[in-house]
Design an enzyme around this catalytic site. Sequence first.
Site, PDB file in Angstrom:
ATOM      1  CD  GLU A  55       1.548  -4.557  52.398  1.00 16.98           C
ATOM      2  OE1 GLU A  55       2.770  -4.377  52.614  1.00 16.98           O
ATOM      3  OE2 GLU A  55       1.071  -5.639  52.063  1.00 16.98           O
ATOM      4  CB  CYS A  75       5.772  -7.231  52.967  1.00 17.92           C
ATOM      5  SG  CYS A  75       4.209  -7.410  53.869  1.00 17.92           S
TER       6      CYS A  75
END
Length: 485
Positions: free
Chosen positions: A230, A264
């Site tokens: 991720e 993110c």
Amino acid sequence: MSTVAASQSSFCAEADVASALMARLSLQRRSFHEAGIPDLSVRLNRIERCVDFVLEQQDAIVEATIADWKHKPAAFIKAVEIIPILNHAKHIKKHLKGWMKDHKVTPDFPFNLVGAKTYIRHQPLGVVGVMVPWNGPLAMAMVAAMDAFSAGNRVMVKVSEFSPATAALMAETLPKYFDESELAVVLGEVEVSKAFAELPFDHLMYTGSAGTAKHIMAAAARNLTPVTLELGGKSPVFVAADADLAYTAKRCISGRLINAGQACIGPDYVLLPGDNIAAFVGHAKACINAFFPSDRGAEDYASIATDGHFQRMHRLLADARERGAEVITIDIGADESLRQFNPCLVINPPADSLLMREEVFGPILIIKGYQNMQEAIDYVNAGERPLALYYFGKDKQGQQQVINQTLSGGVAVNEVMMHLSQSRLPFGGVGHSGMGSYWGGDAGFKRFSHARSIFEQGWYRDIAGMMDPPFGSTIAKVLKMQLKK
């Protein structure tokens, strides 16, 4: 010596870091095999203990997070570090029984005629390694752990060395809720992270930068360990000509300034018709001043996590100025002694600037003009695939044009970041922004399970024997039936 320093020193004082880590992995793997595949009640109990931990330790979690960051609003910490864990636990508890059921499928001809059974059973992999970053260590660690627990696994978590107080809290407190054979927390710096990635886990999950992910994946490959990555990237915002600019600016500023831009999936740069830049900038300034009124200053504004990242923000802006970009700083009373960085808007930085080559990961929003939507699409497609992509506009055809001609981990339309909050949507990246999904729906359960195919022969046990030699008229009839469209 601080608690975390003592914990790290005691661990790193081991004669061999790799051997010490391997001992923990061996303990978990041995315990996994001895106990067998856990039933529903065991899995739910582990999920419940994750909930107990964050609820009972919520004040300590707030204190540790503030110690790591210098300044972060307590309400925000609970909203982004604790609430997602609780919501994810509720979703798992509601659906886990159904996820664990065998998935029946119809056997192929002719086995379907003679009572054969075929089905898929999701079984645990064993021991899952989880490596979490500094920008949300607790939530990322516990959500991944709950996904792994839901699938029946044991978990080892490596917490970032850039979150020392939070790491210490987890290492000292989680053993009150979990035996080390179920959940182990590992502290340490680069050499420990390297050794952790080299362990022969049954699955390894890493959240962080793409650059580090290449080393993680290479280390895992030596053990044929499957990985979930991720990562991040430069998440673009497409603004159509018919978009409501005031609303669009508000949502982009909200997404860019959450956690002072250290998220993110935060919007990285905005692409909009060149003639609309001035109006968008005006709305953006107004939003920032409304979010952080002068009488409150930067009270509700997070710090930059580390000194290194704080200096990096200055370098990004200095480079943009040197290359001729317009930099607009909005003074909200940020306190540099707390590593707070005033929000900035940067207009049309050149493609070779640091801002356009690196993920910003801070309170800087880039605004670039385009002549037509296809130009904007081509610009995004020329770069790496982002973790998130956003579209603002009323025209459904334009919306579908962007979605169909681009690729990203996830998409939100007329909003930013909210796809991550949806309990039934899987979360993950593609290409440079990641590999594999977890978090939403049953994605985490499946990510940390093996989908085991099972065939049970029916009442006519000689049916497969029709393919046995010597070959004659029987196989000729079978082939005649099958060799056709």
